[in-house]
Scaffold this motif. Structure first.
Motif, PDB file in Angstrom:
ATOM      1  N   GLY A 178       0.809  -1.208   0.000  1.00 45.32           N
ATOM      2  CA  GLY A 178       0.000   0.000   0.000  1.00 45.32           C
ATOM      3  C   GLY A 178       0.840   1.255   0.000  1.00 45.32           C
ATOM      4  N   GLY A 179       0.169   2.380   0.217  1.00 47.51           N
ATOM      5  CA  GLY A 179       0.839   3.673   0.149  1.00 47.51           C
ATOM      6  C   GLY A 179       0.977   4.391   1.473  1.00 47.51           C
ATOM      7  N   MET A 180       0.749   3.704   2.590  1.00 43.87           N
ATOM      8  CA  MET A 180       0.956   4.355   3.877  1.00 43.87           C
ATOM      9  C   MET A 180       2.468   4.511   4.094  1.00 43.87           C
ATOM     10  N   PRO A 181       2.946   5.728   4.323  1.00 41.90           N
ATOM     11  CA  PRO A 181       4.394   5.990   4.329  1.00 41.90           C
ATOM     12  C   PRO A 181       5.202   5.093   5.257  1.00 41.90           C
ATOM     13  N   GLU A 182       4.680   4.792   6.446  1.00 39.47           N
ATOM     14  CA  GLU A 182       5.443   3.959   7.371  1.00 39.47           C
ATOM     15  C   GLU A 182       5.654   2.560   6.792  1.00 39.47           C
ATOM     16  N   ALA A 183       4.634   2.020   6.147  1.00 43.05           N
ATOM     17  CA  ALA A 183       4.749   0.688   5.549  1.00 43.05           C
ATOM     18  C   ALA A 183       5.733   0.696   4.376  1.00 43.05           C
ATOM     19  N   VAL A 184       5.664   1.731   3.532  1.00 46.73           N
ATOM     20  CA  VAL A 184       6.571   1.830   2.388  1.00 46.73           C
ATOM     21  C   VAL A 184       8.008   1.986   2.859  1.00 46.73           C
ATOM     22  N   ALA A 185       8.227   2.862   3.835  1.00 46.20           N
ATOM     23  CA  ALA A 185       9.583   3.094   4.349  1.00 46.20           C
ATOM     24  C   ALA A 185      10.163   1.820   4.949  1.00 46.20           C
ATOM     25  N   ASN A 186       9.349   1.084   5.687  1.00 48.47           N
ATOM     26  CA  ASN A 186       9.828  -0.156   6.301  1.00 48.47           C
ATOM     27  C   ASN A 186      10.182  -1.187   5.239  1.00 48.47           C
ATOM     28  N   PHE A 187       9.333  -1.327   4.212  1.00 46.35           N
ATOM     29  CA  PHE A 187       9.617  -2.307   3.164  1.00 46.35           C
ATOM     30  C   PHE A 187      10.866  -1.925   2.376  1.00 46.35           C
ATOM     31  N   ALA A 188      11.061  -0.622   2.143  1.00 43.32           N
ATOM     32  CA  ALA A 188      12.249  -0.167   1.420  1.00 43.32           C
ATOM     33  C   ALA A 188      13.519  -0.547   2.179  1.00 43.32           C
ATOM     34  N   GLN A 189      13.445  -0.609   3.505  1.00 43.92           N
ATOM     35  CA  GLN A 189      14.616  -0.953   4.326  1.00 43.92           C
ATOM     36  C   GLN A 189      14.767  -2.452   4.512  1.00 43.92           C
ATOM     37  N   THR A 190      13.652  -3.137   4.782  1.00 47.51           N
ATOM     38  CA  THR A 190      13.737  -4.537   5.224  1.00 47.51           C
ATOM     39  C   THR A 190      13.284  -5.551   4.176  1.00 47.51           C
ATOM     40  N   GLU A 191      12.451  -5.124   3.214  1.00 44.49           N
ATOM     41  CA  GLU A 191      11.811  -6.032   2.249  1.00 44.49           C
ATOM     42  C   GLU A 191      11.076  -7.164   2.963  1.00 44.49           C
ATOM     43  N   SER A 192      10.557  -6.857   4.143  1.00 42.80           N
ATOM     44  CA  SER A 192       9.868  -7.856   4.950  1.00 42.80           C
ATOM     45  C   SER A 192       8.364  -7.609   4.911  1.00 42.80           C
ATOM     46  N   TYR A 193       7.635  -8.537   4.306  1.00 39.16           N
ATOM     47  CA  TYR A 193       6.178  -8.423   4.302  1.00 39.16           C
ATOM     48  C   TYR A 193       5.612  -8.647   5.697  1.00 39.16           C
TER      49      TYR A 193
END
Length: 455
Positions: free
Chosen positions: A192-207
């Motif tokens: 999705g587009g919620m910034p916290e989720a995007v930022a976390n995935f960009a760092q960890t690639e963890s679903y």
């Protein structure tokens, strides 16, 4: 992470007719992050006042004149507030709504000072305020979730994004690039587009980590129901909130939400969720001319959830439900794709413009036709159909074209981009020729540009 709204704020900063700007949007879409990023990048110092956390500043904003308020803040923060070099950021202003009215006096007495305000649940404040609003003295910036293109930037896909921006129907689009972007699109549907989720995935690639973040956001929204007002039935609100993601893409019938609750009560619950900006109602328009909003039927509508990632989490879908299939129509009847397209079209306007989107629902005895979305581009009315896979019937689109004599139509699906000279074929109606523009989902951010290319 970069947001497209940064350019808008940069233009605002240099405008000779600048007014205090209020960032409006649902909780956790990145309003505060955007203001801080902009302030730290463009000013010598940033003074941030949080009205939820710092009750001590309330009286100075309620009782003092702007220059006296600035003197107080300089003493409190031990920093000079210099017009042109300082950004004053007033956060969580819903905790002290009178600040909205006070912005008028800042504009009139300190017009050279850059001021950004932000807050969640502001529409409740605006609906119930008992003070004079500073009409013409403030401006708004409407912020939604991060777009797919902002997600690409955040996940180091800048070159891919450049290719999207440079694509033209005169250029060939290669299958490997298409498959790569379809995969990114499917990832975005889960993240999705919620910034916290995007930022976390960009760092960890963890679903798994993203899943925890989305669950926390949904829980926070439910916890916020207590802030909606004393007359709100929080149990009912939670019931409607959890039901809406399952109904995205469908014409809303109150009986499908809860057959035992009066429709008026359910309508009020939807109103409150819309005020909080966690849902949007997409009303039917007759679409006989522009503006589309002139022919709205408020009794016929469907809903969008705030964000496609939150929708998937609400429906308990995970990455295996999206990545490992070739046809998204198998998942939740294509509602995921309709949500993705809808949330992008909803905010595909200048940031000062209130988000608004329409659909078309033709009801006739024994038959019905629906167009997922109807958009306006210049003087053209363009029907938009969302097809989860690479194929699908376009009967409703042909009905719309035949009735409205539309010359241009847009289809979003999983196939390669194309333009087709098409013709409606509806029984007992004159055939009408039109251009059908088909774009893959990941080109939604370029849709209006590409439609202009073929007008």
């Amino acid at each position: 992470m970069k947001r497209q709204a940064l350019k808008y704020l940069n233009d605002w900063k240099d405008s000779s007719n600048r007014k205090p700007i209020v960032i409006r949007g649902a909780r956790q879409v990145g309003k505060s992050y955007l203001a801080r990023l902009f302030g730290n990048s463009n000013f010598d110092n940033l003074i941030e006042v949080n009205f939820e956390n710092d009750i001590g500043v309330h009286n100075c904003f309620k009782d003092l004149q702007p220059k006296e308020t600035i003197d107080f803040l300089q003493t409190k923060f031990k920093q000079r507030i210099i017009p042109g070099k300082t950004l004053l950021f007033l956060d969580e202003i819903q905790a002290l709504p009178i600040v909205l009215a006070k912005l008028r006096y800042f504009y009139e007495q300190l017009p050279e000072l850059h001021i950004i305000a932000a807050g969640s649940l502001l529409d409740f404040v605006l609906a119930e305020h008992d003070f004079s609003m500073p009409v013409g003295r403030i401006e708004y910036l409407h912020l939604g979730p991060m777009t797919f293109e902002e997600y690409l930037l955040a996940t180091n896909n800048e070159i891919t994004l450049e290719h999207l921006h440079n694509f033209s129907f005169g250029n060939k689009w290669f299958e490997p690039a298409h498959q790569m972007l379809i995969e990114e699109f499917r990832k975005y549907c889960i993240i999705g587009g919620m910034p916290e989720a995007v930022a976390n995935f960009a760092q960890t690639e963890s679903y798994f980590e993203v899943n925890k973040i989305l669950e926390s956001i949904l829980t926070n929204y439910i916890d916020d129901f207590n802030k909606y007002g004393k007359k709100i039935d929080t149990v009912l609100m939670q019931k409607v909130f959890t039901k809406i993601p399952l109904l995205v893409g469908q014409k809303i019938k109150y009986v499908n939400i809860d057959r035992d609750i009066n429709s008026r009560i359910l309508s009020d619950a939807l109103n409150n969720l819309e005020l909080a900006k966690v849902i949007n109602r997409i009303y039917h328009t007759n679409a006989n001319g522009i503006p589309l909003g002139a022919e709205i039927n408020y009794k016929r509508f469907k809903t969008l959830f705030l964000d496609v990632g939150l929708l998937c989490k609400s429906c308990n879908l995970d990455i295996t439900d999206i990545i490992d299939i070739n046809d998204l129509s198998l998942v939740n009847s294509g509602a995921i794709c309709e949500q993705f397209v809808g949330q992008h079209l909803l905010y595909d306007f200048p940031f000062y413009q209130r988000p608004e989107l329409h659909c078309w629902m033709r009801q006739k005895t024994g038959t019905s036709s629906e167009i997922d979305y109807v958009i306006q581009q210049g003087s053209n009315i363009i029907p938009v159909e969302v097809k989860a896979g690479t194929t699908g019937s376009l009967k409703s689109l042909q009905v719309f074209v035949a009735q409205k004599n539309t010359k241009l139509a847009l289809r979003l699906n999983s196939d390669l981009p194309s333009i087709v000279e098409a013709e409606s074929n509806i029984k007992d109606q004159e055939k009408k020729k039109y251009q059908l523009v088909s774009l893959p989902f990941y080109m939604i951010g370029q849709a209006k540009r590409l439609l202009k290319e073929v007008e």
